[in-house]
Design an enzyme around this catalytic site. Structure first.
Site, PDB file in Angstrom:
ATOM      1  N   GLU A  53      33.714  36.581  -3.932  1.00  0.00           N
ATOM      2  CA  GLU A  53      34.672  37.242  -3.055  1.00  0.00           C
ATOM      3  C   GLU A  53      35.822  36.288  -2.732  1.00  0.00           C
ATOM      4  O   GLU A  53      35.680  35.379  -1.916  1.00  0.00           O
ATOM      5  CB  GLU A  53      33.984  37.681  -1.767  1.00  0.00           C
ATOM      6  CG  GLU A  53      32.739  38.527  -1.970  1.00  0.00           C
ATOM      7  CD  GLU A  53      31.846  38.497  -0.754  1.00  0.00           C
ATOM      8  OE1 GLU A  53      32.316  38.894   0.340  1.00  0.00           O
ATOM      9  OE2 GLU A  53      30.683  38.066  -0.880  1.00  0.00           O
ATOM     10  N   HIS A 109      34.142  43.411  -3.116  1.00  0.00           N
ATOM     11  CA  HIS A 109      32.755  42.942  -2.978  1.00  0.00           C
ATOM     12  C   HIS A 109      31.891  43.367  -4.166  1.00  0.00           C
ATOM     13  O   HIS A 109      30.734  43.747  -3.994  1.00  0.00           O
ATOM     14  CB  HIS A 109      32.164  43.476  -1.672  1.00  0.00           C
ATOM     15  CG  HIS A 109      31.095  42.609  -1.083  1.00  0.00           C
ATOM     16  ND1 HIS A 109      29.884  42.411  -1.716  1.00  0.00           N
ATOM     17  CD2 HIS A 109      31.046  41.891   0.059  1.00  0.00           C
ATOM     18  CE1 HIS A 109      29.131  41.618  -0.961  1.00  0.00           C
ATOM     19  NE2 HIS A 109      29.818  41.286   0.113  1.00  0.00           N
ATOM     20  N   HIS A 154      32.812  41.991   7.797  1.00  0.00           N
ATOM     21  CA  HIS A 154      33.527  42.864   6.856  1.00  0.00           C
ATOM     22  C   HIS A 154      34.236  44.038   7.533  1.00  0.00           C
ATOM     23  O   HIS A 154      34.283  45.141   6.994  1.00  0.00           O
ATOM     24  CB  HIS A 154      32.570  43.379   5.790  1.00  0.00           C
ATOM     25  CG  HIS A 154      32.070  42.316   4.853  1.00  0.00           C
ATOM     26  ND1 HIS A 154      32.794  41.187   4.545  1.00  0.00           N
ATOM     27  CD2 HIS A 154      30.905  42.218   4.148  1.00  0.00           C
ATOM     28  CE1 HIS A 154      32.101  40.447   3.686  1.00  0.00           C
ATOM     29  NE2 HIS A 154      30.951  41.041   3.433  1.00  0.00           N
TER      30      HIS A 154
END
Length: 324
Positions: free
Chosen positions: A288, A173, A103
């Protein structure tokens, strides 16, 4: 409408913006582009927050690992061994999910304070990610718009430009619990994905996408989600210029539904096995929308490369509804 939400240790103020339309109320933070809450009615008209989040800034600062509601980048999901090649140069990233990068690194977009401006029925968040931030090449100018349409659906639109070749993969998210509380494993999920990307023990794709037939990854017909998922499903529609509906999450108890439409070729289904703070594993489900994990190291996957003069564009729509 905005209000002061809190202050970081360096004195930077964090503001909260409230969007309301057609029975939906969504709150967005300038810190991390976080969707703090999404309040929608059930089949009896009772409103509840269907996104996991915290009432104050400290909750997010003390529980950063699950990325609650955050805007994730520069690269959502994992990059194997925290490195990737680009035009003959290997770029080293932080192995914040050792041995991989996750991420965008430990100080990715989810830990940054964004500039926020009001737009019609929404807000536009923007920032400049300098060349070398978290190891990624290129000076990246990013803008993300959160808005509500006439039905109360949440639209998330992403744009980015760069001054040097780079890779980009952005997502949101949020963890959804359509009941408003408790475990979400009993929600029913339908996803138009005939394949998924098998992964190793570090959740890195191991080869070509596999057929979901006969496996626990087959959600082509709606069924209970259960638990134990942190996997990329390969959407049948592929990359599209405009969002195409690819699935629905449904809570039989409240009657609430969540439809998902996206331009992206994949969706990471994560059932929250590592949720922390006041939340227990399985209390929320992340959907996601994204390009695939480790795409910068996989030329056979849809490309996440962005060139100078080009524009990265991605859009996802989360639509709220009810069934009788």
């Amino acid at each position: 409408m905005s209000e002061l939400f809190g202050t970081l240790s360096d004195g930077t103020e964090v503001h909260r913006w409230t969007l309301e339309r057609a029975g939906t109320r969504v709150r967005v933070l300038s810190y991390g582009g976080i969707v703090q809450s999404a309040e929608v009615p059930d089949r009896d008209g009772r409103t509840a927050d269907v996104v996991l989040g915290f009432a104050d800034l400290d909750g997010y600062l003390e529980n950063p690992g699950p990325y609650f509601g955050a805007l994730v980048g520069r690269y959502a999901n994992r990059i194997a061994h925290a490195r990737f090649p680009l035009d003959g140069v290997t770029y080293a990233l932080e192995p914040n999910n050792a041995p991989n990068s996750l991420h965008g690194g430990s100080h990715g977009f989810d830990k940054r304070v964004w500039e926020v401006a009001a737009v019609e029925h929404g807000v536009r968040l923007s920032r400049v990610s300098p060349h070398g931030e978290e190891g990624f090449p290129g000076r990246l100018k990013v803008a993300v718009t959160y808005s509500l349409d006439e039905s109360g659906a949440l639209h998330i639109s992403y744009e980015a430009v760069t001054d040097a070749p780079t890779v980009v993969n952005l997502t949101n998210h949020s963890y959804f619990n359509l009941a408003g509380s408790g475990n979400a494993g009993g929600h029913e999920l339908r996803i138009a994905a005939s394949r998924y990307t098998p992964v190793d023990g570090d959740l890195i794709p191991t080869g070509v996408p596999a057929d979901v037939s006969g496996s626990r990854f087959d959600f082509r017909t709606a069924r209970k989600v259960g638990s134990g998922y942190d996997h990329n499903l390969v959407l049948d529609k592929g990359v599209t210029e405009t969002p195409v509906e690819i699935g629905e999450l449904y809570d039989p108890v409240s009657g609430r539904t969540l439809t998902v439409a996206t331009t992206e070729p994949g969706i990471q289904l994560y059932t929250g096995e590592h949720l922390t703070g006041p939340f227990a594993p399985g209390d929320g489900i992340a959907l996601e929308t994204q390009h695939f994990p480790d795409s910068p190291n996989r030329p056979d996957f849809p490309s996440t490369r962005l060139e100078p003069g080009g524009t990265y564009r991605s859009a996802t729509v989360y639509g709220f509804g009810v069934r009788d």
